[in-house]
Design an enzyme around this catalytic site. Sequence first.
Site, PDB file in Angstrom:
ATOM      1  CG  PHE A 145     -63.819 -62.863  -9.393  1.00  0.00           C
ATOM      2  CD1 PHE A 145     -64.003 -63.014 -10.753  1.00  0.00           C
ATOM      3  CD2 PHE A 145     -64.936 -62.755  -8.575  1.00  0.00           C
ATOM      4  CE1 PHE A 145     -65.293 -63.077 -11.295  1.00  0.00           C
ATOM      5  CE2 PHE A 145     -66.219 -62.817  -9.109  1.00  0.00           C
ATOM      6  CZ  PHE A 145     -66.397 -62.984 -10.466  1.00  0.00           C
ATOM      7  CG  ASP A 231     -63.908 -57.624  -3.545  1.00  0.00           C
ATOM      8  OD1 ASP A 231     -64.649 -58.183  -2.713  1.00  0.00           O
ATOM      9  OD2 ASP A 231     -64.024 -57.807  -4.778  1.00  0.00           O
ATOM     10  CE  LYS A 260     -69.085 -64.981  -3.613  1.00  0.00           C
ATOM     11  NZ  LYS A 260     -68.112 -64.151  -4.313  1.00  0.00           N
TER      12      LYS A 260
HETATM   13  C1  PLP Z   1     -68.147 -63.277  -5.528  1.00  0.00           C
HETATM   14  C2  PLP Z   1     -67.221 -62.132  -5.567  1.00  0.00           C
HETATM   15  C3  PLP Z   1     -67.565 -60.943  -6.246  1.00  0.00           C
HETATM   16  C4  PLP Z   1     -68.826 -60.801  -7.064  1.00  0.00           C
HETATM   17  O1  PLP Z   1     -69.972 -60.909  -6.285  1.00  0.00           O
HETATM   18  P1  PLP Z   1     -71.397 -61.170  -7.002  1.00  0.00           P
HETATM   19  O2  PLP Z   1     -72.372 -61.151  -5.875  1.00  0.00           O
HETATM   20  O3  PLP Z   1     -71.298 -62.513  -7.677  1.00  0.00           O
HETATM   21  O4  PLP Z   1     -71.610 -60.085  -7.964  1.00  0.00           O
HETATM   22  C5  PLP Z   1     -66.680 -59.882  -6.181  1.00  0.00           C
HETATM   23  N1  PLP Z   1     -65.534 -59.985  -5.502  1.00  0.00           N
HETATM   24  C6  PLP Z   1     -65.163 -61.109  -4.846  1.00  0.00           C
HETATM   25  C7  PLP Z   1     -63.881 -61.136  -4.083  1.00  0.00           C
HETATM   26  C8  PLP Z   1     -65.991 -62.224  -4.876  1.00  0.00           C
HETATM   27  O5  PLP Z   1     -65.614 -63.347  -4.252  1.00  0.00           O
END
Ligand code: PLP
Length: 407
Positions: A145, A231, A260
């Site tokens: 994701f 990421d 986050k």
């Molecule tokens: C939450 C998340 C995203 C997206 O972040 P947003 O602030 O919602 O755009 C991307 N990569 C990972 C691994 C995530 O957990």
Amino acid sequence: MFKKLINRLKRNKGQAYPEPALMNSYTRLPVSFVRGEGALLWDANGKQYVDALGGIAVTFLGHCHPTISQTISLQANTLLHTSNLFHIPAQAKLGETFCRISGMDKVFFSNSGAEANEAAIKISRLFAREKGIDAPVIVSMKRSFHGRTMATLSATGNTAIQKNFEPLVSDFIYVDYNDLSALEAVQENKNIVAVMLEPIQGEGGILVPDSGYLAGVRKLCDDNNWLMIIDEIQTGIARTGQWFAHQSEGISPDILTSAKALGNGIPIGACAAKGAVANLISPGTHGTTFGGNPFACQVALSVIDVIETQGYVDKAAELGATLKKQLQQNLSTLENVVDIRGQGLMLGIELDKAYPNLAHTFLDHGLVINITGEGKVIRLLPAVVTTEQQLKKITETVCTVIESLSA
Ligand SMILES: *Cc1c(COP(=O)(O)O)cnc(C)c1O
């Protein structure tokens, strides 16, 4: 202070949350929190909950952390926003601090995780131009994701998230996670410029790769002159008991994204890079109106400072180990529990199948969690300020609810 809201909720009996003017982007649970403190939340009826979700890995320091609240109010009364047309000392300072904890060289600050990944994807395309590649390909992982914008949903290895939004941004190819041979198998593709992955797949279901996997990906990236994009939007900022989860493998990516927990609730994202890759962005190639404003940067500086001065990196490891052990002791004999896994304060309990309304049942028991991994994985992302007593409540509630499933 909350009387107005409570009265409004009372007036709308039976239909407590009328929101006809909101686009229907979420199936929401029937609760609205009005206050938070540490690992606790309260709803409009005064019911108390232990929060083991933290706004989806955001409020790592808990709700309304006094130091962060103080920074917020101080900065709100000093300066919020000026734009990136001017120098922003707090942004420069946060850049240096972020580079110190991550081992990266330079950072671009955004407002969200998806935007941080967008920057990473754009940098990869600039890297492709330097290599003389006109149709660059980025390798991503199945069950990953990376966000909901067009480029990041294209990068996401989940067709449910992509459905009906085609044509996708090209070119992403998806290989099995935690499988080096799957990555080796695409090596002949000379258009590949980068490999993008999470060090632990969060939305995918708290999928922890074997030790040595990230180092193996690093080596394949080195051998093929691919960028390694990690990421850490969910795993980063001490969540797993390291500043960034990949650090436990002793490797370093070319591009690192974060968001986050970086603002503990104030929106901020970061795309950091190392070496020559850190210099690919130049004036006119990328930008943001809000990103890196004095307010968000001052708050993020405060978040990192609290984590450092309180020893919260190690604390996350210890607390997470305690919780994992408690869960293993109490749950591993239950027949509908398939696996208990995770690192630090990022834990998953995989069940034998998807159970309907599970998150709602947990709310009834006063525990906030969330379900991921195709509805089968209970995800726990508690704050580092969670007390021993609250940890116990998490374990006991998880145990009670799972036991009731087989009854
Ligand atoms: C939450 C998340 C995203 C997206 O972040 P947003 O602030 O919602 O755009 C991307 N990569 C990972 C691994 C995530 O957990």
